[in-house]
Write a protein that holds these residues in place. Structure first.
Motif, PDB file in Angstrom:
ATOM      1  N   VAL A 138      15.582  -6.532  28.245  1.00  0.00           N
ATOM      2  CA  VAL A 138      14.459  -7.071  27.473  1.00  0.00           C
ATOM      3  C   VAL A 138      13.781  -8.199  28.239  1.00  0.00           C
ATOM      4  CG1 VAL A 138      13.833  -8.347  25.390  1.00  0.00           C
ATOM      5  CG2 VAL A 138      15.393  -6.399  25.227  1.00  0.00           C
ATOM      6  N   LEU A 194       9.863  -7.974  29.668  1.00  0.00           N
ATOM      7  CA  LEU A 194       8.816  -8.901  29.230  1.00  0.00           C
ATOM      8  C   LEU A 194       8.112  -9.533  30.427  1.00  0.00           C
ATOM      9  CD1 LEU A 194      10.610 -10.626  26.206  1.00  0.00           C
ATOM     10  CD2 LEU A 194       8.680  -9.020  26.115  1.00  0.00           C
ATOM     11  N   ALA A 253       5.169  -7.470  31.806  1.00  0.00           N
ATOM     12  CA  ALA A 253       4.068  -7.153  30.880  1.00  0.00           C
ATOM     13  C   ALA A 253       2.697  -7.385  31.498  1.00  0.00           C
ATOM     14  CB  ALA A 253       4.217  -7.979  29.608  1.00  0.00           C
ATOM     15  N   PRO A 280       1.727  -3.394  31.199  1.00  0.00           N
ATOM     16  CA  PRO A 280       1.916  -3.709  29.777  1.00  0.00           C
ATOM     17  C   PRO A 280       2.502  -2.550  28.965  1.00  0.00           C
ATOM     18  CG  PRO A 280      -0.412  -3.393  30.293  1.00  0.00           C
ATOM     19  CD  PRO A 280       0.309  -3.445  31.596  1.00  0.00           C
ATOM     20  N   GLU A 281       2.014  -1.335  29.181  1.00  0.00           N
ATOM     21  CA  GLU A 281       2.505  -0.215  28.379  1.00  0.00           C
ATOM     22  C   GLU A 281       3.968   0.093  28.705  1.00  0.00           C
ATOM     23  OE1 GLU A 281      -0.078   3.075  28.993  1.00  0.00           O
ATOM     24  OE2 GLU A 281      -1.746   2.195  27.870  1.00  0.00           O
ATOM     25  N   SER A 341       6.079  -1.996  29.940  1.00  0.00           N
ATOM     26  CA  SER A 341       6.857  -3.135  29.445  1.00  0.00           C
ATOM     27  C   SER A 341       7.169  -2.980  27.959  1.00  0.00           C
ATOM     28  CB  SER A 341       6.092  -4.433  29.684  1.00  0.00           C
ATOM     29  OG  SER A 341       6.718  -5.511  29.037  1.00  0.00           O
ATOM     30  N   THR A 342       6.176  -2.606  27.177  1.00  0.00           N
ATOM     31  CA  THR A 342       6.377  -2.444  25.730  1.00  0.00           C
ATOM     32  C   THR A 342       7.408  -1.363  25.441  1.00  0.00           C
ATOM     33  OG1 THR A 342       4.098  -3.134  25.299  1.00  0.00           O
ATOM     34  CG2 THR A 342       5.221  -1.900  23.562  1.00  0.00           C
ATOM     35  N   TRP A 343       7.306  -0.250  26.175  1.00  0.00           N
ATOM     36  CA  TRP A 343       8.238   0.863  25.947  1.00  0.00           C
ATOM     37  C   TRP A 343       9.666   0.467  26.315  1.00  0.00           C
ATOM     38  CZ3 TRP A 343      11.643   4.272  28.172  1.00  0.00           C
ATOM     39  CH2 TRP A 343      11.890   5.460  27.476  1.00  0.00           C
ATOM     40  N   VAL A 389      10.982  -2.533  26.389  1.00  0.00           N
ATOM     41  CA  VAL A 389      11.494  -3.499  25.413  1.00  0.00           C
ATOM     42  C   VAL A 389      11.997  -2.780  24.168  1.00  0.00           C
ATOM     43  CG1 VAL A 389      10.828  -5.351  23.831  1.00  0.00           C
ATOM     44  CG2 VAL A 389      10.144  -5.459  26.237  1.00  0.00           C
ATOM     45  N   ALA A 390      11.242  -1.781  23.708  1.00  0.00           N
ATOM     46  CA  ALA A 390      11.646  -1.039  22.510  1.00  0.00           C
ATOM     47  C   ALA A 390      12.969  -0.313  22.739  1.00  0.00           C
ATOM     48  CB  ALA A 390      10.552  -0.046  22.116  1.00  0.00           C
ATOM     49  N   ARG A 429      15.888  -2.916  22.955  1.00  0.00           N
ATOM     50  CA  ARG A 429      16.247  -3.480  21.646  1.00  0.00           C
ATOM     51  C   ARG A 429      16.976  -2.459  20.772  1.00  0.00           C
ATOM     52  NH1 ARG A 429      10.697  -7.076  20.706  1.00  0.00           N
ATOM     53  NH2 ARG A 429      11.449  -8.890  21.915  1.00  0.00           N
TER      54      ARG A 429
END
Length: 685
Positions: A114, A118, A121, A125-126, A128-130, A132-133, A136
């Protein structure tokens, strides 16, 4: 490793694209995750993940900060997935504390992913978001698993409360996105709730007993008698890298196996004692030791035998012990203790057993003269025989209070944990302490004596012998009968393999017969050779059928053992093992090969030979008739010579005329004979 080499080649190419190394590693991560869904062979998964990680660490690529952070995030996810597979492996080994350790490592690596994702990002960005999900989700899932595993360990050891763990798993379940992930947490919660329901009940303890792991096999290419004879000279064999400690020229059986078969047949043979086998976890912790033997039977039901002791064992301990037989058990390190520390090891007990079987085939091949020796075995054919000689029960899972001796079937069966011993060994484990949700069995068992202190339960892959009120030497007799029945799977597998060979040859004969029927100019000798080969195959099949039927009848016959009560007990075990269904299956296969496959080929070839012989007889008859017609024509033509003599005498024809008459007669004879011969030839064609 192949994974490391391939990733090393592809990484520089991927580095030419923004986010390329992270996407390459992510592809590998997702492929491993997908493979993990359907496979319990963990070693290739670990090798792939670790190889990819090594390749990235060993190859500096000079990536930009965002690319470096994204690649590091995927690398951390790989380490988390590696730990998740370790978590499942520990679960399949029945090691809940190690399961919790691995789950906590998965969470730690997920949190690291995570943080790195981050940082990626800004440039990605895309992605990074995936990332992180995903990270988590890993953390949420395995935080709950680790907490539940720790709570169950404390519950079983001290009777500690499960309430907080139940609440934590339920909360994670509600927060988890995706039905699949929620279903796994729901399964863990179901086990926690079931354990909690029995926190004040009486729990079973096996104070003393034994577990026998049986891996049956058959040998093709040698008769059972030849296998037994060769096994008697096995002192110099090398089996999984070790030599037998001792070779016994008779099985270790008591007098009840001294039957009264009129042909003198019976259950006996030879067995080899091997060095003790050590079972260790992947991190080197010793899990147990088993003795090892290989038994060769004169009836053909050979098997590899391992035995372990049960002492002060909880239901969780027993469940973990039983799972060791299965090919789906977690990865461990199995090998001869005498070969430590540098000896070869195998990942499961079943793999080690199959290695022994393979090495037996190699050793037997050396004693075979002109035969190809092969073994028939599958790790999934394992059977487990559990003998309980002493048992007790106590209030609560820790067993610290209200301890009392178990002496009756009712007392045994009413205690929490008995269901572990009366259920088959599962092919997988989907949740923590899943055994608590096995159904309780109230069957009267299969005992012929009907003692209130004895109980025998047969499942598809286990036999339970509960006899706390019976001397161990009596239990040994029953255990030998249970092992005998359990070993028959190898015998039936060998017969099925033999029938498959007959079936393949019968299909080949059908093809050859069809080809022969399509060839008008095939020599009669070739048909005769094919017919002789078919007869030989039919004789082999008949001999096999007689041998198999004779053995099957002996196994079910009361004359196999000396005691009517033991014969009744053996019959009950055979009934519960599905013996009759297996016999019917073999008999039907024999009939199918003999009549529907081989019989059709023989019948068709016989018809072809009959048709060809009939045509040959007609052809010969026509040839003979043509010759006869020709001879008659010639005779008729020669008869004309008499007319010539009359003409010569009556009309005073001189020499020149006589010669002319003779020439005319000869020409007429040739023409008439030729005409009849050609006419006969046309009829013959």
């Amino acid at each position: 490793m192949e994974a490391a080499q391939e990733v090393s080649v592809q990484l520089p190419r991927a580095a030419r694209v923004v986010g390329g190394p992270a996407l390459l590693l992510l592809y590998i991560l997702l492929e491993v995750e997908e493979a993990w869904e359907v496979s319990y062979h963990y070693r290739p998964l670990w090798d792939t993940l670790r190889g990819a990680q090594d390749a990235l660490r060993d190859q500096p690529l000079g990536l930009a900060e965002g690319d470096q952070a994204a690649a590091g995030a995927v690398l951390a996810l790989m380490e988390s997935l590696d730990a998740q597979i370790l978590t499942e492996n520990a679960l399949m080994c029945g090691r809940l504390a190690s399961c919790a350790d691995a789950a906590e490592l998965a969470v730690e690596k997920g949190r690291e992913a995570v943080d790195l994702a981050l940082r990626a990002a800004i440039g990605l960005p895309e992605l990074s978001t995936w990332l992180v999900a995903v990270a988590r989700r890993y953390c949420l899932w395995h935080e709950a698993v680790a907490r539940a595993a720790r709570a169950i360990v404390a519950f079983l050891e001290t009777g500690a409360s499960l309430d907080d763990a139940i609440s934590a798993v339920a909360e994670a379940e509600r927060a988890m996105a995706g039905h699949r992930w929620r279903s796994e947490l729901r399964a863990h919660r179901a086990s926690l709730l079931a354990l909690n329901q029995h926190k004040d009940a009486e729990w079973l303890r096996i104070d003393h007993g034994s577990v026998v792991f049986i891996y049956p096999f058959a040998v093709r290419g040698l008769t059972p008698e030849q296998v037994v004879a060769a096994g008697g000279d096995a002192a110099g064999w090398r089996l999984a890298g070790a030599a037998p400690l001792d070779v016994h020229d008779a099985l270790d059986l008591d007098d009840i196996w001294d039957g009264s078969d009129p042909l003198g047949r019976g259950y006996d043979g030879t067995f080899l004692e091997l060095p003790d086998v050590a079972i260790r976890s992947v991190d080197g912790i010793e899990l147990g030791t088993v003795t090892a033997q290989i038994l060769f039977s004169r009836l053909g039901n050979h098997y590899v035998r391992f035995q372990a002791e049960l002492v002060e064992s909880s239901p969780m301990d027993v469940h973990a012990m039983l799972m060791r037989a299965a090919p789906e058990h977690g990865v461990v390190r199995v090998g001869f203790r005498a070969a430590e520390p540098d000896g070869q090891v195998w990942p499961r007990l079943s793999d080690f057993a199959m290695q022994l079987v393979d090495d037996v085939s190699v050793a037997l091949q050396e004693s075979a003269v002109g035969n190809s020796v092969r073994s028939v075995a599958r790790p999934g054919m394992f059977q487990v025989v559990v003998s309980v000689n002493e048992a007790s029960k106590a209030l609560g899972p820790a067993g610290n209070s209200g301890r009392s001796e178990v002496l009756t079937v009712e007392e045994f069966n009413s205690a929490v944990g008995a269901q572990v011993l009366t259920s088959p060994v599962a092919s997988d484990i989907g949740s923590l302490a899943e055994w608590i949700r096995y159904p309780a069995h109230e069957s009267a068992g299969v005992d012929a004596m009907g003692l209130t202190t004895d109980w025998t339960v047969r499942t598809c892959n286990t036999v339970l012998l509960v006899a706390p009120g019976t001397p161990e030497w009596v239990t040994g007799t029953r255990s030998s009968m249970a092992e005998f029945v359990a070993s028959l799977d190898g015998l039936f597998a060998g017969w099925s393999h033999e029938l498959a060979s007959h079936y393949t040859r019968a299909k080949e004969f059908q093809r050859r017969v069809a080809e022969a029927g399509a060839m008008d100019d095939l020599p009669a000798d070739a048909l005769g050779d094919l017919s002789a080969q078919l007869d030989e195959e039919r004789l082999r099949l008949n001999n096999f059928a007689v041998e198999a039927r004779s053995t099957m009848a002996l196994i079910r016959s009361p004359s196999l053992v000396s005691s009517p009560v033991c014969a009744a007990m053996l019959g009950l075990l055979l009934d519960r093992s599905g013996y009759h269904a297996r016999v019917e299956e073999i008999v039907l296969k024999i009939e199918e090969v003999a009549h529907e496959q081989l019989g059709l080929a023989i019948e068709k070839l016989s018809q072809q030979r009959a048709d060809r012989e009939s045509r040959e007889e007609v052809r010969i008859e026509r040839q003979q008739r043509a010759k006869l017609d020709t001879m008659l024509a010639v005779i008729a033509a020669v008869g004309v010579s008499g007319l010539g003599q009359i003409l010569q005498a009556g009309y005073d024809i001189q020499a020149a005329g006589a010669v002319a008459i003779i020439m005319v007669i000869v020409i007429m004879a040739v023409l008439v004979g030729g005409w009849f011969w050609r006419a006969a030839g046309r009829r013959d064609s």
